[in-house]
Design a protein around this motif. Structure first.
Motif, PDB file in Angstrom:
ATOM      1  N   ASP A   1     -10.291  41.686 -32.909  1.00  0.00           N
ATOM      2  CA  ASP A   1     -10.951  40.638 -33.686  1.00  0.00           C
ATOM      3  C   ASP A   1     -10.972  39.326 -32.893  1.00  0.00           C
ATOM      4  OD1 ASP A   1     -11.694  38.684 -35.611  1.00  0.00           O
ATOM      5  OD2 ASP A   1     -10.878  39.929 -37.217  1.00  0.00           O
TER       6      ASP A   1
ATOM      7  N   ILE B   1      -8.628  47.522 -34.506  1.00  0.00           N
ATOM      8  CA  ILE B   1      -9.673  46.488 -34.496  1.00  0.00           C
ATOM      9  C   ILE B   1      -9.307  45.402 -33.493  1.00  0.00           C
ATOM     10  CG2 ILE B   1     -10.847  44.738 -35.885  1.00  0.00           C
ATOM     11  CD1 ILE B   1      -9.847  46.513 -38.351  1.00  0.00           C
TER      12      ILE B   1
ATOM     13  N   ALA C   1      -3.550  38.252 -35.419  1.00  0.00           N
ATOM     14  CA  ALA C   1      -4.444  39.334 -35.834  1.00  0.00           C
ATOM     15  C   ALA C   1      -3.766  40.394 -36.696  1.00  0.00           C
ATOM     16  CB  ALA C   1      -5.064  39.986 -34.597  1.00  0.00           C
TER      17      ALA C   1
ATOM     18  N   ARG D   1     -11.564  36.403 -33.867  1.00  0.00           N
ATOM     19  CA  ARG D   1     -11.190  35.216 -34.656  1.00  0.00           C
ATOM     20  C   ARG D   1      -9.709  34.880 -34.560  1.00  0.00           C
ATOM     21  NH1 ARG D   1     -13.078  37.213 -40.372  1.00  0.00           N
ATOM     22  NH2 ARG D   1     -12.142  39.110 -39.472  1.00  0.00           N
TER      23      ARG D   1
ATOM     24  N   GLU E   1     -11.452  46.779 -44.043  1.00  0.00           N
ATOM     25  CA  GLU E   1     -11.655  47.016 -42.614  1.00  0.00           C
ATOM     26  C   GLU E   1     -11.164  48.394 -42.177  1.00  0.00           C
ATOM     27  OE1 GLU E   1     -11.218  42.974 -40.198  1.00  0.00           O
ATOM     28  OE2 GLU E   1      -9.487  43.298 -41.512  1.00  0.00           O
TER      29      GLU E   1
ATOM     30  N   LYS F   1      -4.708  45.700 -36.062  1.00  0.00           N
ATOM     31  CA  LYS F   1      -5.619  44.678 -35.545  1.00  0.00           C
ATOM     32  C   LYS F   1      -4.911  43.848 -34.489  1.00  0.00           C
ATOM     33  CE  LYS F   1      -8.487  42.348 -38.279  1.00  0.00           C
ATOM     34  NZ  LYS F   1      -9.072  41.282 -39.161  1.00  0.00           N
TER      35      LYS F   1
ATOM     36  N   GLU G   1      -9.155  39.857 -29.836  1.00  0.00           N
ATOM     37  CA  GLU G   1     -10.048  40.268 -28.758  1.00  0.00           C
ATOM     38  C   GLU G   1      -9.806  39.346 -27.566  1.00  0.00           C
ATOM     39  OE1 GLU G   1     -14.678  41.740 -28.202  1.00  0.00           O
ATOM     40  OE2 GLU G   1     -14.214  40.219 -29.690  1.00  0.00           O
TER      41      GLU G   1
END
Length: 314
Positions: free
Chosen positions: A76, A74, A104, A78, A112, A49, A52
């Motif tokens: 992410d 991923i 992340a 957040r 996930e 992860k 983003e």
């Protein structure tokens, strides 16, 4: 099907450039490892992860450029992408400052991950930095348990980075916990001492192998690699290189070695000693080329470069 998949940290290494500035380079030990294996001919995939953000998007592009499958990566919104600032000594050795808390890569959870990837790979690779924080710690241990039950070849890098742990004792405890799942382990001589309390390479490797590990590779910098397995122990000399930055050297070595073992499709204990030493020599050669450039992934050599250097060194 994949030859090797890996889980762990994917980050930006800021390496020193001219005038005291820092240059961003893609890094993170598991992806350095995969890049090395991929360049040698493996089919690889990464589980992880990133944020983003501009860094995370760039890292995904870099992996795809290297040919590493990113469908299990991923992005992410957040969380931010982990950053590491690399401080180089005059001889190319390094120290790190990390910006990783709550980032992340340590926020990946088991729900996930598409667990079917474990049915699609010959080898599964992990490193100890996944154990510094939750939920990544629990996530990786759950994956390791599943991989062990499936008899997948498991490779492990107990990659010690002191600033990322609450204490040395915590680091040692979790690094040792990872040993319980591994078939092949790569450690530096300092990491071997940390885990075993001895600087005797034979004794240290014997202690590591009591966990059920089939092959231990101890990287020794320009001195090469000490190895221990059922067929015996030995040292494979290093390859001469002009060292400027050691970032990614151990990962490059290990990815090259593991891919060759996977490609052999033989039980580790049945590999002849001469064949194993040649595998390690090729790994040493790849690492020697890596340290002649700056940054992790950008300095990992192609298969052609490795074998050309190998010929030159004879």
């Amino acid at each position: 099907m994949y030859d090797i998949c890996a889980i762990g940290e994917l980050l930006i290494d800021f390496t020193p450039a001219a005038n005291g500035a820092f240059m961003p380079n893609p890094g993170g030990a598991p992806c350095n490892f995969l890049t090395s294996a991929q360049k040698m001919g493996a089919k690889t995939a990464f589980i992880g992860k990133v944020g983003e953000d501009v860094f995370g998007k760039r890292l995904k592009e870099v992996l795809e450029t290297q040919g590493i499958d990113t469908q299990h990566l991923i992005l992410d919104p957040r969380y931010g992408t982990t950053l590491a600032f690399v401080h180089l000594a005059d001889n190319g050795d390094r120290d790190f400052s990390f910006y990783r808390k709550g980032c992340a890569d340590v926020m990946i959870s088991i729900d996930e991950i598409d667990l079917s990837i474990l049915d699609q790979t010959s080898a599964f690779h992990f490193g100890s930095l996944s154990f510094t924080d939750e939920p990544s710690r629990t996530t990786v241990f759950e994956l390791l348990k599943k991989a062990k039950l499936k008899n997948i070849l498991i490779t492990y890098d107990p990659n010690y980075r002191a600033p990322l742990w609450e204490s040395e004792a915590q680091a040692i405890a979790y690094m040792k916990e990872g040993l319980k799942y591994a078939d092949i382990v790569k450690v530096s001589d300092e990491e071997l001492h940390l885990l075993t309390g001895t600087r005797d390479l034979d004794e240290g490797c014997r202690m590591i192998m009591t966990y059920g590990i089939k092959l231990v590779c101890v990287t020794l910098g320009d001195k090469g690699c000490f190895y221990a397995y059922a067929g015996g122990t030995g040292v494979v000399s290093g390859i001469k290189a002009h060292q400027v930055d050691t970032t990614g050297a151990g990962d490059t070595f290990f990815g090259t070695v593991v891919w060759q073992i996977v490609a052999l499709a033989k039980r580790i204990e049945t590999i002849e000693r001469d064949a194993l030493e040649q595998i390690i020599k090729i790994g040493n050669t790849a690492a020697a080329i890596c340290i002649e450039g700056y940054g992790g992934i950008p300095s990992i050599p192609s298969k052609e470069m490795v074998f050309n250097r190998l010929k030159e060194s004879k």
